[in-house]
Write a protein that holds these residues in place. Structure first.
Motif, short mmCIF file in Angstrom:
data_model
loop_
_atom_site.label_atom_id
_atom_site.label_comp_id
_atom_site.label_asym_id
_atom_site.label_seq_id
_atom_site.Cartn_x
_atom_site.Cartn_y
_atom_site.Cartn_z
N ILE A 6 75.02 30.85 -17.73
CA ILE A 6 74.12 29.93 -18.42
C ILE A 6 73.60 28.86 -17.46
CG2 ILE A 6 74.01 28.09 -20.17
CD1 ILE A 6 75.74 29.90 -21.95
N THR A 7 74.47 28.36 -16.62
CA THR A 7 74.06 27.37 -15.63
C THR A 7 72.98 27.95 -14.72
OG1 THR A 7 76.25 26.35 -15.68
CG2 THR A 7 74.86 25.85 -13.78
N MET A 8 73.16 29.17 -14.26
CA MET A 8 72.18 29.81 -13.38
C MET A 8 70.87 30.06 -14.13
SD MET A 8 74.67 32.15 -10.93
CE MET A 8 74.18 33.62 -11.68
N GLU A 11 68.87 26.97 -14.44
CA GLU A 11 68.26 26.60 -13.16
C GLU A 11 67.11 27.54 -12.78
OE1 GLU A 11 68.88 23.88 -11.31
OE2 GLU A 11 70.23 23.25 -12.91
N GLY A 12 66.81 28.51 -13.65
CA GLY A 12 65.69 29.41 -13.40
C GLY A 12 65.99 30.53 -12.42
N LEU A 13 67.27 30.85 -12.24
CA LEU A 13 67.66 31.87 -11.27
C LEU A 13 67.64 33.29 -11.82
CD1 LEU A 13 70.57 29.96 -9.52
CD2 LEU A 13 68.24 30.31 -8.70
N VAL A 30 69.24 27.67 -23.81
CA VAL A 30 69.07 29.12 -23.76
C VAL A 30 69.10 29.66 -25.18
CG1 VAL A 30 70.11 29.37 -21.47
CG2 VAL A 30 71.54 29.58 -23.49
N CYS A 31 68.52 30.82 -25.37
CA CYS A 31 68.54 31.44 -26.69
C CYS A 31 68.79 32.94 -26.55
CB CYS A 31 67.24 31.18 -27.45
SG CYS A 31 65.82 31.93 -26.68
#
Length: 70
Positions: A6-8, A11-13, A30-31
């Protein structure tokens, strides 16, 4: 751990693929978007036959058998 993914994602990764139940209300950025057509998966519990289990493990297996009527 989906938390790191979720963190990545935030960050748009990239994108994450997960089970819907792993996305919680805490993940506001996020969804969940289901696949179309629907993809399904099952779960399997496996253990060796005739193995000596600890008392706790044996009780856990019996609980699972009872819960799933096996």
């Amino acid at each position: 751990m989906f938390h790191n993914a979720i963190t990545m994602i935030e960050e748009g990764l990239g994108y994450g693929i997960t089970l819907e139940s792993l996305i919680t209300a805490n993940n506001r950025n996020v969804c969940f978007r289901p696949f179309s057509p629907v993809l399904e998966t099952g779960s399997v519990l496996v253990w060796k036959k005739h193995q000596n289990f600890s008392t706790a493990t044996a009780k856990f297996i019996e609980m699972l058998k009872h819960a799933f009527k096996v």
